[in-house]
Write a protein that holds these residues in place. Structure first.
Motif, PDB file in Angstrom:
ATOM      1  N   THR A 212     -14.052   8.050   4.427  1.00  0.00           N
ATOM      2  CA  THR A 212     -13.142   7.720   3.317  1.00  0.00           C
ATOM      3  C   THR A 212     -13.338   8.670   2.143  1.00  0.00           C
ATOM      4  O   THR A 212     -12.647   8.552   1.137  1.00  0.00           O
ATOM      5  CB  THR A 212     -13.349   6.270   2.834  1.00  0.00           C
TER       6      THR A 212
ATOM      7  N   GLU B  44      -6.068   7.459   4.876  1.00  0.00           N
ATOM      8  CA  GLU B  44      -5.739   6.349   5.767  1.00  0.00           C
ATOM      9  C   GLU B  44      -6.938   5.428   5.964  1.00  0.00           C
ATOM     10  O   GLU B  44      -6.806   4.203   5.924  1.00  0.00           O
ATOM     11  CB  GLU B  44      -5.278   6.908   7.122  1.00  0.00           C
ATOM     12  N   ASN B  45      -8.123   6.011   6.142  1.00  0.00           N
ATOM     13  CA  ASN B  45      -9.328   5.212   6.338  1.00  0.00           C
ATOM     14  C   ASN B  45      -9.691   4.426   5.086  1.00  0.00           C
ATOM     15  O   ASN B  45     -10.190   3.287   5.171  1.00  0.00           O
ATOM     16  CB  ASN B  45     -10.504   6.110   6.736  1.00  0.00           C
TER      17      ASN B  45
ATOM     18  N   ARG C   9       0.835  -1.189   0.000  1.00  0.00           N
ATOM     19  CA  ARG C   9       0.000   0.000   0.000  1.00  0.00           C
ATOM     20  C   ARG C   9       0.877   1.249   0.000  1.00  0.00           C
ATOM     21  O   ARG C   9       2.016   1.226   0.457  1.00  0.00           O
ATOM     22  CB  ARG C   9      -0.903   0.005   1.243  1.00  0.00           C
TER      23      ARG C   9
ATOM     24  N   GLU D 205      -8.545  -2.956   2.646  1.00  0.00           N
ATOM     25  CA  GLU D 205      -7.914  -4.152   3.233  1.00  0.00           C
ATOM     26  C   GLU D 205      -8.925  -5.015   3.985  1.00  0.00           C
ATOM     27  O   GLU D 205      -8.799  -6.231   4.032  1.00  0.00           O
ATOM     28  CB  GLU D 205      -6.776  -3.726   4.166  1.00  0.00           C
ATOM     29  N   GLN D 206      -9.954  -4.383   4.537  1.00  0.00           N
ATOM     30  CA  GLN D 206     -10.938  -5.115   5.334  1.00  0.00           C
ATOM     31  C   GLN D 206     -12.066  -5.714   4.498  1.00  0.00           C
ATOM     32  O   GLN D 206     -12.615  -6.756   4.854  1.00  0.00           O
ATOM     33  CB  GLN D 206     -11.536  -4.178   6.396  1.00  0.00           C
TER      34      GLN D 206
ATOM     35  N   LYS E 203      -7.482   1.313   4.795  1.00  0.00           N
ATOM     36  CA  LYS E 203      -7.920   0.305   5.765  1.00  0.00           C
ATOM     37  C   LYS E 203      -9.215  -0.365   5.314  1.00  0.00           C
ATOM     38  O   LYS E 203      -9.389  -1.576   5.472  1.00  0.00           O
ATOM     39  CB  LYS E 203      -8.126   0.960   7.135  1.00  0.00           C
ATOM     40  N   ARG E 204     -10.125   0.417   4.737  1.00  0.00           N
ATOM     41  CA  ARG E 204     -11.414  -0.146   4.301  1.00  0.00           C
ATOM     42  C   ARG E 204     -11.220  -1.149   3.167  1.00  0.00           C
ATOM     43  O   ARG E 204     -11.868  -2.197   3.131  1.00  0.00           O
ATOM     44  CB  ARG E 204     -12.364   0.973   3.881  1.00  0.00           C
TER      45      ARG E 204
END
Length: 381
Positions: free
Chosen positions: A320, A351-352, A187, A358-359, A355-356
């Motif tokens: 996001t 950043e959010n 990333r 990846e989740q 992460k979203r």
């Protein structure tokens, strides 16, 4: 498990990118056979990965027929799709295929013929919003009816897409997002990222009126004569949309939009995104999913998107990116201006967004969902 994937086009568009990402990430559980109606980028890329691809040509007049064309030629087109489906059925039988997975609306129709003649289960993968104004009411109603009668199961690329089909609860359905990112992929480092003027606002997508590029051009007018914000539009006219491309070029000329650049087709979208500061998505009708939005978040870009359809399932408003009313240039301009003037918000959303992705939007998750769906689907067929 031998699964046949059908698509009427090999052009490198959203649905075909999603199909490529899916097939090239399957493990040994799935043995894919891809049957396409023309040569093109999808065929070349799949073959380069060692995927078994067969090209059974379908006439241009049927392959390129407008989805909303309801006229006397519709009968002859339907007959040709019927005949083509029987040709596909012969290949399915010879290859001992366990089920058929269609990837486009046209392939859904001849795929139904092929699966019936071959005596094997059929899955429709719906990647379009089945409703107005994207489709004429009569066309949308016909597709909804056929989705109840023809396929044994239906996969949709978002809850919004599935909802538009209005299927009975008894229908075996699956919502699976068109992920592209590998969980192990590197990333971008936001520690190293800097936002320097001139800012770059990026829109990625094929040039089509419903994609709303003209809305972004109208919004770009409010940033003149300021030379600190540039607008890049990546994508080209693919499916008979050359007139719209000419309209955009005329709009740029008439308004002297020297802050706008039409980039045409861009091969390295991820590389392009690394040069941008914001990603905008301007569809004026409900976007079925919006794969490029997920790509943008994976690249660390805050996203401004229309608050209808698939984007409402990918973008978390205020976390996001921003979800705004579609078709309103002034609202879009205000959203762009807000994010460019608030660097701390851009960084937090970046950043959010990473992460979203990846989740929720890694390709392994998509592959697992579809593989399990196949297993249960075939066992109960």
């Amino acid at each position: 498990m031998r699964v046949a994937y059908l698509d009427h086009t090999a052009r490198w568009s959203g649905g075909e990118v999603a199909l490529y990402n899916l097939i090239t990430n399957f493990g040994k559980e799935i043995d894919p056979l891809v049957i396409v109606a023309e040569e093109g980028a999808l065929v070349d890329r799949l073959r380069a990965k060692g995927i078994d691809v067969r090209v059974l040509p379908l006439s241009d007049k049927v392959r390129n027929r407008n989805r909303n064309a309801v006229n006397f030629q519709a009968v002859s087109a339907a007959l040709e799709l019927w005949s083509y489906g029987k040709r596909v059925a012969k290949l399915l039988k010879a290859e001992k295929v366990a089920c058929v997975h269609t990837n486009s609306l046209k392939s859904a129709f001849y795929g139904a013929v092929a699966a019936k003649w071959a005596g094997i289960p059929l899955i429709w993968h719906i990647r379009d919003h089945i409703g107005v104004p994207y489709l004429k009411p009569v066309v949308a109603q016909a597709i909804r009816l056929m989705s109840r009668l023809l396929p044994n199961g239906v996969i949709a690329n978002s809850n919004s897409t599935l909802s538009a089909l209005n299927l009975p609860k008894s229908k075996k359905t699956l919502v699976v997002y068109s992920a592209f990112a590998n969980s192990k992929a590197k990333r971008p480092s936001l520690i190293e990222k800097t936002w320097r003027k001139p800012y770059v606002v990026l829109l990625v997508g094929r040039l089509a009126e419903w994609k709303g590029q003209h809305i972004l051009l109208e919004a770009a007018k409010s940033f003149l004569p300021d030379e600190q914000v540039h607008f890049w539009l990546a994508g080209d006219a693919l499916f008979g949309e050359d007139a719209y491309k000419k309209q955009l070029l005329q709009q740029i000329a008439d308004n002297q939009l020297n802050n706008v650049t039409l980039l045409g087709h861009v091969e390295d979208i991820q590389g392009l995104m690394q040069k941008a500061d914001l990603l905008v998505h301007t569809s004026i009708t409900p976007e079925p999913f919006g794969q490029v939005i997920v790509e943008g978040m994976a690249a660390g870009l805050p996203v401004i998107a229309s608050n209808e359809g698939g984007p409402t399932e990918t973008v978390v408003h205020g976390e996001t990116g921003l979800l705004i009313t579609p078709g309103k240039p002034a609202v879009l301009a205000d959203a762009i201006r807000y994010l460019l003037e608030h660097p701390e918000e851009r960084r937090r959303m970046s950043e959010n967004g990473i992460k979203r992705v990846e989740q929720h939007f890694v390709i392994e998750r998509t592959v697992t969902q579809i593989t399990h769906y196949y297993a249960g689907f075939i066992a109960n067929s």
